[in-house]
Design a protein around this motif. Structure first.
Motif, PDB file in Angstrom:
ATOM      1  N   ASP A 171      77.716 128.467-128.460  1.00  0.00           N
ATOM      2  CA  ASP A 171      77.513 127.070-127.807  1.00  0.00           C
ATOM      3  C   ASP A 171      76.320 127.123-126.789  1.00  0.00           C
ATOM      4  OD1 ASP A 171      78.752 128.768-125.792  1.00  0.00           O
ATOM      5  OD2 ASP A 171      80.035 127.480-125.260  1.00  0.00           O
ATOM      6  N   THR A 172      75.716 128.193-126.480  1.00  0.00           N
ATOM      7  CA  THR A 172      74.327 128.388-126.009  1.00  0.00           C
ATOM      8  C   THR A 172      73.340 128.103-126.709  1.00  0.00           C
ATOM      9  OG1 THR A 172      75.192 130.005-124.195  1.00  0.00           O
ATOM     10  CG2 THR A 172      72.964 129.731-124.248  1.00  0.00           C
ATOM     11  N   LEU A 173      73.290 128.465-127.856  1.00  0.00           N
ATOM     12  CA  LEU A 173      72.238 128.428-128.871  1.00  0.00           C
ATOM     13  C   LEU A 173      72.208 126.840-129.444  1.00  0.00           C
ATOM     14  CD1 LEU A 173      72.566 131.708-131.080  1.00  0.00           C
ATOM     15  CD2 LEU A 173      70.760 130.847-129.698  1.00  0.00           C
ATOM     16  N   SER A 174      73.515 126.387-129.579  1.00  0.00           N
ATOM     17  CA  SER A 174      73.757 125.076-130.181  1.00  0.00           C
ATOM     18  C   SER A 174      74.644 124.186-129.080  1.00  0.00           C
ATOM     19  CB  SER A 174      74.268 125.086-131.596  1.00  0.00           C
ATOM     20  OG  SER A 174      74.757 123.944-132.261  1.00  0.00           O
ATOM     21  N   PRO A 175      74.287 123.836-128.101  1.00  0.00           N
ATOM     22  CA  PRO A 175      75.186 123.111-127.157  1.00  0.00           C
ATOM     23  C   PRO A 175      75.690 121.744-127.774  1.00  0.00           C
ATOM     24  CG  PRO A 175      72.989 123.121-126.261  1.00  0.00           C
ATOM     25  CD  PRO A 175      72.940 123.827-127.775  1.00  0.00           C
ATOM     26  N   TRP A 176      76.697 121.305-126.993  1.00  0.00           N
ATOM     27  CA  TRP A 176      77.336 120.214-127.131  1.00  0.00           C
ATOM     28  C   TRP A 176      76.892 119.381-125.986  1.00  0.00           C
ATOM     29  CZ3 TRP A 176      83.299 119.193-127.189  1.00  0.00           C
ATOM     30  CH2 TRP A 176      83.720 117.688-127.094  1.00  0.00           C
ATOM     31  N   ILE A 177      76.068 118.495-126.261  1.00  0.00           N
ATOM     32  CA  ILE A 177      75.432 117.559-125.359  1.00  0.00           C
ATOM     33  C   ILE A 177      76.537 116.829-124.394  1.00  0.00           C
ATOM     34  CG2 ILE A 177      73.794 115.719-124.675  1.00  0.00           C
ATOM     35  CD1 ILE A 177      71.630 116.963-126.378  1.00  0.00           C
ATOM     36  N   PHE A 184      70.244 120.685-120.772  1.00  0.00           N
ATOM     37  CA  PHE A 184      68.807 120.305-121.246  1.00  0.00           C
ATOM     38  C   PHE A 184      67.808 121.244-120.996  1.00  0.00           C
ATOM     39  CE2 PHE A 184      68.893 115.213-120.901  1.00  0.00           C
ATOM     40  CZ  PHE A 184      70.020 115.095-121.671  1.00  0.00           C
ATOM     41  N   ALA A 185      68.004 121.934-119.892  1.00  0.00           N
ATOM     42  CA  ALA A 185      67.002 123.143-119.700  1.00  0.00           C
ATOM     43  C   ALA A 185      67.149 124.148-120.781  1.00  0.00           C
ATOM     44  CB  ALA A 185      67.305 123.682-118.350  1.00  0.00           C
ATOM     45  N   ASP A 186      68.452 124.611-121.300  1.00  0.00           N
ATOM     46  CA  ASP A 186      68.445 125.595-122.503  1.00  0.00           C
ATOM     47  C   ASP A 186      67.667 125.081-123.614  1.00  0.00           C
ATOM     48  OD1 ASP A 186      69.948 127.057-120.965  1.00  0.00           O
ATOM     49  OD2 ASP A 186      71.978 126.504-121.605  1.00  0.00           O
ATOM     50  N   LEU A 187      68.093 123.813-123.926  1.00  0.00           N
ATOM     51  CA  LEU A 187      67.538 123.139-125.086  1.00  0.00           C
ATOM     52  C   LEU A 187      65.933 123.027-124.861  1.00  0.00           C
ATOM     53  CD1 LEU A 187      69.850 120.272-125.991  1.00  0.00           C
ATOM     54  CD2 LEU A 187      69.346 122.490-127.539  1.00  0.00           C
ATOM     55  N   GLN A 188      65.563 122.597-123.789  1.00  0.00           N
ATOM     56  CA  GLN A 188      64.037 122.476-123.636  1.00  0.00           C
ATOM     57  C   GLN A 188      63.159 124.026-123.483  1.00  0.00           C
ATOM     58  OE1 GLN A 188      62.134 119.662-123.206  1.00  0.00           O
ATOM     59  NE2 GLN A 188      60.243 120.741-122.940  1.00  0.00           N
ATOM     60  N   ALA A 189      63.819 125.023-123.321  1.00  0.00           N
ATOM     61  CA  ALA A 189      63.467 126.246-123.359  1.00  0.00           C
ATOM     62  C   ALA A 189      63.485 126.950-124.854  1.00  0.00           C
ATOM     63  CB  ALA A 189      64.137 127.150-122.631  1.00  0.00           C
ATOM     64  N   GLN A 190      63.932 126.286-125.710  1.00  0.00           N
ATOM     65  CA  GLN A 190      64.173 126.829-127.149  1.00  0.00           C
ATOM     66  C   GLN A 190      63.003 126.715-127.808  1.00  0.00           C
ATOM     67  OE1 GLN A 190      67.734 125.371-128.896  1.00  0.00           O
ATOM     68  NE2 GLN A 190      69.132 126.666-127.775  1.00  0.00           N
ATOM     69  N   SER A 191      62.337 127.474-128.496  1.00  0.00           N
ATOM     70  CA  SER A 191      61.242 127.728-129.298  1.00  0.00           C
ATOM     71  C   SER A 191      61.481 127.429-130.881  1.00  0.00           C
ATOM     72  CB  SER A 191      60.293 128.722-128.889  1.00  0.00           C
ATOM     73  OG  SER A 191      60.858 129.992-129.221  1.00  0.00           O
ATOM     74  N   MET A 193      79.405 117.255-123.737  1.00  0.00           N
ATOM     75  CA  MET A 193      80.556 117.906-123.320  1.00  0.00           C
ATOM     76  C   MET A 193      80.448 117.903-121.856  1.00  0.00           C
ATOM     77  SD  MET A 193      83.582 119.348-123.908  1.00  0.00           S
ATOM     78  CE  MET A 193      84.608 121.174-123.933  1.00  0.00           C
ATOM     79  N   VAL A 194      81.377 117.829-121.104  1.00  0.00           N
ATOM     80  CA  VAL A 194      81.301 117.200-119.578  1.00  0.00           C
ATOM     81  C   VAL A 194      81.721 118.744-118.729  1.00  0.00           C
ATOM     82  CG1 VAL A 194      81.465 114.869-119.526  1.00  0.00           C
ATOM     83  CG2 VAL A 194      83.440 116.437-119.167  1.00  0.00           C
ATOM     84  N   THR A 195      81.809 119.570-119.506  1.00  0.00           N
ATOM     85  CA  THR A 195      82.373 120.940-119.072  1.00  0.00           C
ATOM     86  C   THR A 195      81.289 121.772-118.822  1.00  0.00           C
ATOM     87  OG1 THR A 195      82.813 121.987-121.142  1.00  0.00           O
ATOM     88  CG2 THR A 195      84.807 120.950-119.769  1.00  0.00           C
ATOM     89  N   ARG A 196      79.897 121.450-119.247  1.00  0.00           N
ATOM     90  CA  ARG A 196      78.774 122.173-118.900  1.00  0.00           C
ATOM     91  C   ARG A 196      77.721 121.241-118.206  1.00  0.00           C
ATOM     92  NH1 ARG A 196      75.106 125.397-122.435  1.00  0.00           N
ATOM     93  NH2 ARG A 196      74.057 126.001-120.247  1.00  0.00           N
ATOM     94  N   ALA A 197      77.033 121.581-117.236  1.00  0.00           N
ATOM     95  CA  ALA A 197      76.340 120.862-116.360  1.00  0.00           C
ATOM     96  C   ALA A 197      75.145 120.328-117.191  1.00  0.00           C
ATOM     97  CB  ALA A 197      75.735 121.392-115.022  1.00  0.00           C
ATOM     98  N   ARG A 198      74.762 118.948-117.215  1.00  0.00           N
ATOM     99  CA  ARG A 198      74.044 118.066-118.242  1.00  0.00           C
ATOM    100  C   ARG A 198      72.528 118.631-117.962  1.00  0.00           C
ATOM    101  NH1 ARG A 198      71.114 113.444-117.381  1.00  0.00           N
ATOM    102  NH2 ARG A 198      70.353 112.159-119.432  1.00  0.00           N
ATOM    103  N   ALA A 199      72.347 119.073-116.729  1.00  0.00           N
ATOM    104  CA  ALA A 199      70.756 119.806-116.521  1.00  0.00           C
ATOM    105  C   ALA A 199      70.665 121.012-117.221  1.00  0.00           C
ATOM    106  CB  ALA A 199      70.747 119.642-114.797  1.00  0.00           C
ATOM    107  N   GLU A 200      71.722 121.833-117.124  1.00  0.00           N
ATOM    108  CA  GLU A 200      71.847 123.169-117.604  1.00  0.00           C
ATOM    109  C   GLU A 200      71.702 123.095-119.019  1.00  0.00           C
ATOM    110  OE1 GLU A 200      75.456 125.402-116.670  1.00  0.00           O
ATOM    111  OE2 GLU A 200      74.694 125.535-114.428  1.00  0.00           O
TER     112      GLU A 200
END
Length: 304
Positions: free
Chosen positions: A56-62, A73-80, A64-71
């Motif tokens: 769920d870190t590699l493929s987050p559920w955008i 977005f940052a995870d997905l932005q960093a993926q190459s 889902m309100v149980t993880r901060a939206r900022a976190e």
């Protein structure tokens, strides 16, 4: 876009998210094989049987309100690597982009009903609510009041019919027969306009290796022949259950028994619950909600 909102999800969290050409959006109704498809995509894209991070870190559920939206977005932005993102939101509630591939996964709704019943029993509601509060604090958002849920009746059959007959608008409910088939229909209606892959749970169950090879070809991903056996094995239910701490959504935090998230993984469970009168009643209900074409596709056994 329509807004789909419930206790633990909000499709408005997609606002401001920038898609990249080649992104994969795994969009399935709950309990239709979403996590399974995420794992398959992870294996095809990373081409290693062991995940480097929780799924769920590699493929987050955008949504889902149980993880901060900022976190998120940052995870997905960093993926190459090529990104593969989860959602349970129908197509009219998420960005529509012709440069993106959408995977819509369907399953016999009668099995979905029984699976969601088990899913609710296995959920740690207090943990969900605490995570929701933490995420809202990080994002600086104000939580609204929780929507009152109808009481769950006693008896598996009664709960089945509560799920089937629930007429709550799809924008306000996480799972019901109506929500499930309306979700699937939004993607079938867009098949001529967007790159949509339709997967069926039973096809994954009956021919996992073949379905994985077809997906790889659809994505334009080359997998060396010697890698296939280990990748397919890693995508089996047994393998995912054995690594539940890293494969289930939210890890162990949200579940009474993380391994039980992967329940039986079988089809046709409803046969032990429903008699002929029940099946006729179900058929009449689903035909008021879905097109004949969708009904024929999602039910691998003809309904009356």
């Amino acid at each position: 876009m329509r807004r789909y909102q419930g206790t633990v999800y909000d499709s408005n969290r997609w606002d401001g998210f920038e898609l990249r050409p080649g992104d994969i959006i795994i969009a399935a109704p709950p309990k239709c094989g979403t996590t399974w498809t995420q794992m398959i995509c992870a294996l095809l894209i990373l081409q290693e049987p062991e995940l480097t991070l929780p799924l769920d870190t590699l493929s987050p559920w955008i949504d889902m309100v149980t993880r901060a939206r900022a976190e998120v977005f940052a995870d997905l932005q960093a993926q190459s690597h090529r990104r593969f993102i989860k959602t349970h939101t129908p197509l009219d509630g998420i960005p529509s982009d012709p440069t993106v591939t959408y995977i819509c996964v369907g399953r016999d709704p009668r099995d979905v009903a029984l699976s969601i019943d088990h899913h609710i029993d296995n959920s740690d509601i207090d943990a969900f609510l605490k995570a929701r509060e933490r995420a809202a604090g990080i994002d600086g958002t104000e939580l609204g009041p929780l929507r009152r849920q109808p009481p769950r009746p006693d008896g598996e059959r009664n709960r089945f019919w509560q799920w089937v007959d629930d007429d709550t608008p799809s924008t306000q409910i996480g799972s019901s027969l109506r929500r499930t088939v309306e979700h699937l229909q939004t993607f079938r209606d867009a098949a001529d306009e967007l790159d949509v892959v339709h997967l069926h749970y039973d096809d994954l169950k009956d021919d996992l290796a073949g379905q994985m090879r077809q997906l790889a070809a659809r994505f334009g991903i080359h997998v060396n022949e010697h890698r296939w056996p280990r990748l397919v094995q890693a995508a089996t239910f047994g393998a995912m259950r054995s690594r539940a701490e890293t494969t289930v959504p939210g890890g162990s935090r949200h579940w009474i028994d993380p391994a039980a998230f992967f329940n039986r993984g079988t089809s046709g469970q409803w046969r032990d619950l429903l008699d002929n009168a029940d099946l006729a009643r179900y058929a009449a209900r689903v035909r008021t909600l879905a097109s004949d074409e969708l009904i024929d596709w999602v039910h691998r056994e003809a309904i009356t």
